[in-house]
Design a protein around this motif. Structure first.
Motif, PDB file in Angstrom:
ATOM      1  N   GLN A  43      28.870  31.623  41.876  1.00  0.00           N
ATOM      2  CA  GLN A  43      28.998  32.733  42.821  1.00  0.00           C
ATOM      3  C   GLN A  43      29.925  32.349  43.965  1.00  0.00           C
ATOM      4  N   ARG A  44      29.824  31.103  44.407  1.00  0.00           N
ATOM      5  CA  ARG A  44      30.728  30.634  45.470  1.00  0.00           C
ATOM      6  C   ARG A  44      32.158  30.556  44.956  1.00  0.00           C
ATOM      7  N   VAL A  89      33.461  32.408  42.559  1.00  0.00           N
ATOM      8  CA  VAL A  89      33.936  33.787  42.422  1.00  0.00           C
ATOM      9  C   VAL A  89      34.331  34.349  43.782  1.00  0.00           C
ATOM     10  N   LYS A  90      33.514  34.114  44.775  1.00  0.00           N
ATOM     11  CA  LYS A  90      33.804  34.618  46.125  1.00  0.00           C
ATOM     12  C   LYS A  90      35.108  34.022  46.655  1.00  0.00           C
ATOM     13  N   ALA A  91      35.288  32.716  46.461  1.00  0.00           N
ATOM     14  CA  ALA A  91      36.516  32.062  46.931  1.00  0.00           C
ATOM     15  C   ALA A  91      37.734  32.590  46.178  1.00  0.00           C
ATOM     16  N   LEU A  92      37.573  32.870  44.894  1.00  0.00           N
ATOM     17  CA  LEU A  92      38.681  33.384  44.096  1.00  0.00           C
ATOM     18  C   LEU A  92      39.070  34.786  44.531  1.00  0.00           C
ATOM     19  N   LEU A  93      38.084  35.645  44.727  1.00  0.00           N
ATOM     20  CA  LEU A  93      38.385  37.028  45.097  1.00  0.00           C
ATOM     21  C   LEU A  93      39.004  37.125  46.490  1.00  0.00           C
ATOM     22  N   ALA A  94      38.797  36.100  47.316  1.00  0.00           N
ATOM     23  CA  ALA A  94      39.389  36.118  48.652  1.00  0.00           C
ATOM     24  C   ALA A  94      40.917  36.094  48.597  1.00  0.00           C
ATOM     25  N   TRP A  95      41.475  35.689  47.463  1.00  0.00           N
ATOM     26  CA  TRP A  95      42.928  35.647  47.309  1.00  0.00           C
ATOM     27  C   TRP A  95      43.508  37.017  46.950  1.00  0.00           C
ATOM     28  N   TYR A  96      42.659  37.974  46.632  1.00  0.00           N
ATOM     29  CA  TYR A  96      43.142  39.273  46.174  1.00  0.00           C
ATOM     30  C   TYR A  96      42.728  40.363  47.147  1.00  0.00           C
ATOM     31  N   PRO A  97      43.620  41.327  47.423  1.00  0.00           N
ATOM     32  CA  PRO A  97      43.174  42.534  48.131  1.00  0.00           C
ATOM     33  C   PRO A  97      42.119  43.242  47.283  1.00  0.00           C
ATOM     34  N   ARG A  98      41.175  43.875  47.905  1.00  0.00           N
ATOM     35  CA  ARG A  98      40.082  44.501  47.158  1.00  0.00           C
ATOM     36  C   ARG A  98      40.593  45.462  46.088  1.00  0.00           C
ATOM     37  N   ALA A  99      41.679  46.151  46.383  1.00  0.00           N
ATOM     38  CA  ALA A  99      42.234  47.101  45.409  1.00  0.00           C
ATOM     39  C   ALA A  99      42.863  46.405  44.213  1.00  0.00           C
ATOM     40  N   GLU A 100      43.088  45.096  44.325  1.00  0.00           N
ATOM     41  CA  GLU A 100      43.737  44.348  43.249  1.00  0.00           C
ATOM     42  C   GLU A 100      42.796  43.319  42.612  1.00  0.00           C
ATOM     43  N   TRP A 101      41.498  43.501  42.761  1.00  0.00           N
ATOM     44  CA  TRP A 101      40.547  42.547  42.185  1.00  0.00           C
ATOM     45  C   TRP A 101      40.692  42.423  40.669  1.00  0.00           C
ATOM     46  N   LYS A 102      41.244  43.437  40.042  1.00  0.00           N
ATOM     47  CA  LYS A 102      41.427  43.380  38.586  1.00  0.00           C
ATOM     48  C   LYS A 102      42.273  42.177  38.180  1.00  0.00           C
ATOM     49  N   LEU A 121      40.565  39.085  36.689  1.00  0.00           N
ATOM     50  CA  LEU A 121      39.761  39.250  35.477  1.00  0.00           C
ATOM     51  C   LEU A 121      39.724  37.984  34.624  1.00  0.00           C
ATOM     52  N   LEU A 122      40.881  37.425  34.296  1.00  0.00           N
ATOM     53  CA  LEU A 122      40.912  36.269  33.388  1.00  0.00           C
ATOM     54  C   LEU A 122      40.227  35.036  33.977  1.00  0.00           C
ATOM     55  N   PRO A 123      40.514  34.672  35.241  1.00  0.00           N
ATOM     56  CA  PRO A 123      39.795  33.512  35.774  1.00  0.00           C
ATOM     57  C   PRO A 123      38.290  33.727  35.886  1.00  0.00           C
ATOM     58  N   LEU A 124      37.855  34.966  36.132  1.00  0.00           N
ATOM     59  CA  LEU A 124      36.417  35.219  36.188  1.00  0.00           C
ATOM     60  C   LEU A 124      35.779  35.125  34.800  1.00  0.00           C
ATOM     61  N   LEU A 125      36.482  35.611  33.789  1.00  0.00           N
ATOM     62  CA  LEU A 125      35.985  35.447  32.426  1.00  0.00           C
ATOM     63  C   LEU A 125      35.875  33.963  32.068  1.00  0.00           C
ATOM     64  N   ASP A 126      36.830  33.188  32.539  1.00  0.00           N
ATOM     65  CA  ASP A 126      36.794  31.743  32.266  1.00  0.00           C
ATOM     66  C   ASP A 126      35.592  31.092  32.946  1.00  0.00           C
ATOM     67  N   ILE A 127      35.316  31.479  34.185  1.00  0.00           N
ATOM     68  CA  ILE A 127      34.161  30.933  34.893  1.00  0.00           C
ATOM     69  C   ILE A 127      32.872  31.292  34.155  1.00  0.00           C
ATOM     70  N   ALA A 128      32.775  32.547  33.710  1.00  0.00           N
ATOM     71  CA  ALA A 128      31.580  32.982  32.989  1.00  0.00           C
ATOM     72  C   ALA A 128      31.418  32.212  31.683  1.00  0.00           C
ATOM     73  N   GLN A 129      32.529  31.992  30.976  1.00  0.00           N
ATOM     74  CA  GLN A 129      32.448  31.269  29.707  1.00  0.00           C
ATOM     75  C   GLN A 129      32.052  29.814  29.922  1.00  0.00           C
ATOM     76  N   ARG A 130      32.568  29.192  30.964  1.00  0.00           N
ATOM     77  CA  ARG A 130      32.208  27.807  31.225  1.00  0.00           C
ATOM     78  C   ARG A 130      30.731  27.677  31.599  1.00  0.00           C
ATOM     79  N   GLN A 131      30.180  28.713  32.211  1.00  0.00           N
ATOM     80  CA  GLN A 131      28.756  28.670  32.546  1.00  0.00           C
ATOM     81  C   GLN A 131      27.891  28.871  31.311  1.00  0.00           C
TER      82      GLN A 131
END
Length: 241
Positions: A44-45, A47-60, A63-73
């Protein structure tokens, strides 16, 4: 109450195999709870740090790095994991699912502890990539995309790993093994069977992608700064008028 033994065999792809074998019973609420995916506190930390690099409108874009985090978990991407990623970045779950299905780095069913990916694109094929893949199939008793019953190995035939000069190559999870022959491959697989991850890199003694016969350039000390540069002309003094 729902008896799980009546469910179709395809659901065994989900991590409920022990429940099937025990013949236990679960109601729909318990099934949903078992299949639910949530990011761990550490992730969760991340993901939060990753999304801080994107404007909220561009969170899409995350997608790929978040899928990677989920798969590694989780070790693979269940439908609930893909949906959790989609909910996090506020997109249609089908968009996340399509991306997960498209990229070969993602696994939509449980995979082995060690994913052995052998490159068989043209440069590796010319240097024995097919023979390396056949040796993996024989040693592991697997075909492309299959996983051993003990969940130790998954075998993949892959294409262009970006290490053509070091062909033939294979990857084990995130590590690359290069300049392979059947003996070095046998040693790698033997270590993995014993849960020992061998050091990555070339197997013929060279470092990275240096020439196999030794250095052909940069054999002497570099010249000093300004070497072979023309001397700048002296500035002409202005004559007093």
């Amino acid at each position: 109450m729902l008896r799980l033994s009546r469910f179709p065999g395809s659901i065994r792809a989900i991590h409920l195999a022990p429940v099937f074998r025990s013949g236990a019973q679960m109601d729909a609420t318990e099934i949903r709870k078992t299949l639910k995916f949530e990011f761990s506190k550490d992730n969760q930390r991340r993901v939060k740090a990753l999304l801080a690099w994107y404007p909220r409108a561009e969170w899409k874009g995350a997608l790929l790095p978040l899928l990677d985090i989920a798969q590694r978990q989780q070790g693979w991407l269940s439908i609930s994991a893909v949906q959790a990623v989609a909910e996090t970045i506020k997109i249609d779950p089908m968009e996340a699912f399509e991306a997960a299905q498209f990229y070969t780095m993602f696994f939509m069913k449980p995979r082995g502890k060690y994913v052995v990916s052998v490159c068989t694109s043209t440069p590796c094929k010319l240097r024995g990539g097919d023979e390396i893949f056949e040796a993996c199939k024989k040693t592991l008793n697997l075909e492309h995309g299959q996983t051993t019953p003990d969940m130790q190995f998954t075998l993949k035939e892959d294409y262009c790993m970006g290490a053509c000069v070091n062909a033939p190559v294979l990857a084990v999870n995130d590590d690359m093994y290069e300049d392979l022959d059947e003996q070095s491959l046998a040693n790698i697989l033997a270590d993995l069977r014993n849960d020992k991850l061998p050091p990555a890199g070339p197997r013929n003694g060279r470092f990275a992608s240096e020439p196999k016969g030794g250095l052909t350039t940069l054999k002497t000390e570099p010249p000093p700064p300004g070497f072979m540069m023309q001397n700048l002309p002296e500035p002409k003094s202005k004559k007093c008028q």
